[in-house]
Write a protein that holds these residues in place. Structure first.
Motif, PDB file in Angstrom:
ATOM      1  N   TRP A  44      39.629  -3.052  73.065  1.00  0.00           N
ATOM      2  CA  TRP A  44      39.573  -2.418  71.751  1.00  0.00           C
ATOM      3  C   TRP A  44      40.954  -1.947  71.299  1.00  0.00           C
ATOM      4  N   SER A  70      41.810  -3.314  67.691  1.00  0.00           N
ATOM      5  CA  SER A  70      41.659  -2.391  66.560  1.00  0.00           C
ATOM      6  C   SER A  70      42.811  -2.445  65.554  1.00  0.00           C
ATOM      7  N   ARG A 130      41.086  -3.234  57.138  1.00  0.00           N
ATOM      8  CA  ARG A 130      40.326  -2.065  56.704  1.00  0.00           C
ATOM      9  C   ARG A 130      40.448  -1.915  55.194  1.00  0.00           C
ATOM     10  N   ALA A 159      30.474   1.523  58.297  1.00  0.00           N
ATOM     11  CA  ALA A 159      30.059   1.695  59.687  1.00  0.00           C
ATOM     12  C   ALA A 159      31.273   1.630  60.607  1.00  0.00           C
ATOM     13  N   ASP A 160      31.161   2.331  61.728  1.00  0.00           N
ATOM     14  CA  ASP A 160      32.258   2.388  62.696  1.00  0.00           C
ATOM     15  C   ASP A 160      32.667   0.985  63.134  1.00  0.00           C
ATOM     16  N   ASP A 161      33.971   0.716  63.085  1.00  0.00           N
ATOM     17  CA  ASP A 161      34.465  -0.632  63.385  1.00  0.00           C
ATOM     18  C   ASP A 161      34.158  -1.047  64.821  1.00  0.00           C
ATOM     19  N   ARG A 162      34.353  -0.130  65.770  1.00  0.00           N
ATOM     20  CA  ARG A 162      34.110  -0.512  67.166  1.00  0.00           C
ATOM     21  C   ARG A 162      32.629  -0.789  67.406  1.00  0.00           C
ATOM     22  N   GLN A 163      31.762  -0.013  66.779  1.00  0.00           N
ATOM     23  CA  GLN A 163      30.329  -0.251  66.936  1.00  0.00           C
ATOM     24  C   GLN A 163      29.945  -1.623  66.402  1.00  0.00           C
TER      25      GLN A 163
END
Length: 285
Positions: free
Chosen positions: A11, A15, A20, A28-32
């Protein structure tokens, strides 16, 4: 971190490369969401069956489809290659080969009767060969077995026809000024790539190559006598390293969504292969 999800190291590499939006409502959360994409590709489940911990499946699919059409995962793969090249971590002894992937019936049912628009081909990269409906992944990897470029075609497409387009897709950007590196030091391939046109293409670009000559080509050259020319140079010790690309295919097919094609469009499937290729790079740097 759960099984089939991004590690903290992966990540941290991924990331900074994810686009973005500067405006609009919080998303929604990018990592999720990225974890949901990796889980889907790793397990091969339908999008609708994603676990609830990744949020609504429509959100994960829509984000994945948007990234696929924009070529985000291809750019991400090139960026991690650029970082490795800047550190001198790429072995430019490049191997090329292809592998057949069985297309699931969900991939064949596109539901489009009038073809496609844009860059999506009418056949969606699905062809018919002895094994039924199949797709072929053409791959160029470095000397350490990490993907440099890939090309998705219908399963019946001959390897020799895709050799030049595949090498032209090698494009490793520079971290500083300068043009991207597109030329390997040496290319290793099997007999499927043994053609006069491909050998001439490599010589014109100053790329050394180790490709065995087909038996019928040897016989034809000998029958012509002096006019047949000299046999191409072939180093058996160098050719033994060709198994590196086979091991790369083996690692890619640990992803069940790659080993069997479920995606209807070639853009989505190629994006999935690019994301899996990025993960192979992230685990080696």
């Amino acid at each position: 971190m759960r099984r089939h999800e991004l590690t903290d190291q992966e990540w941290a590499l991924l990331s900074p490369l994810i686009p973005r939006a500067g405006t609009g409502r919080p998303r929604a959360d990018d990592r999720q969401v990225l974890d949901g994409m990796v889980y889907k590709i790793r397990t091969g489940i339908p999008w609708r069956d994603l676990p609830n911990r990744y949020g609504p499946w429509q959100t994960v699919y829509t984000r994945f489809r948007r990234y696929a059409l924009a070529g985000v995962f291809t750019q991400v793969l090139q960026q991690i290659q650029a970082q490795a090249d800047a550190a001198g971590d790429i072995d430019w002894l490049v191997q090329i080969d292809s592998t057949i992937v069985r297309a699931h019936q969900h991939a064949a049912a596109t539901g489009r009767k009038r073809g496609c628009t844009g860059d999506e081909p009418d056949n969606h990269g699905v062809g018919r060969s002895r094994g039924g409906l199949t797709t072929k992944i053409h791959l160029a990897c470095d000397g350490r077995g990490r993907p440099l470029a890939l090309l998705v075609t219908p399963g019946q497409r001959h390897d020799g026809l895709c050799a030049q387009p595949l090498l032209k897709r090698i494009r490793v950007p520079r971290m500083g000024p300068g043009r991207p590196r597109c030329r390997p030091d040496h290319v290793i391939a099997d007999k499927a790539y043994s053609s006069r046109g491909f050998r001439s293409y490599l010589r014109e670009r100053g790329i050394g190559h180790t490709i065995p000559e087909k038996s019928d080509q040897q016989r034809h050259r000998r029958n012509r006598g002096r006019r047949g020319g000299r046999p191409p140079r072939f180093d058996r010790a160098t050719y033994r390293r060709r198994n590196t690309v086979e091991r790369c295919f083996n690692r890619l097919k640990h992803f069940r969504g790659i080993a069997t094609r479920y995606d209807k469009t070639v853009a989505s499937y190629e994006a999935a292969v690019s994301l899996a290729s990025f993960l192979l790079w992230a685990r080696s740097v």
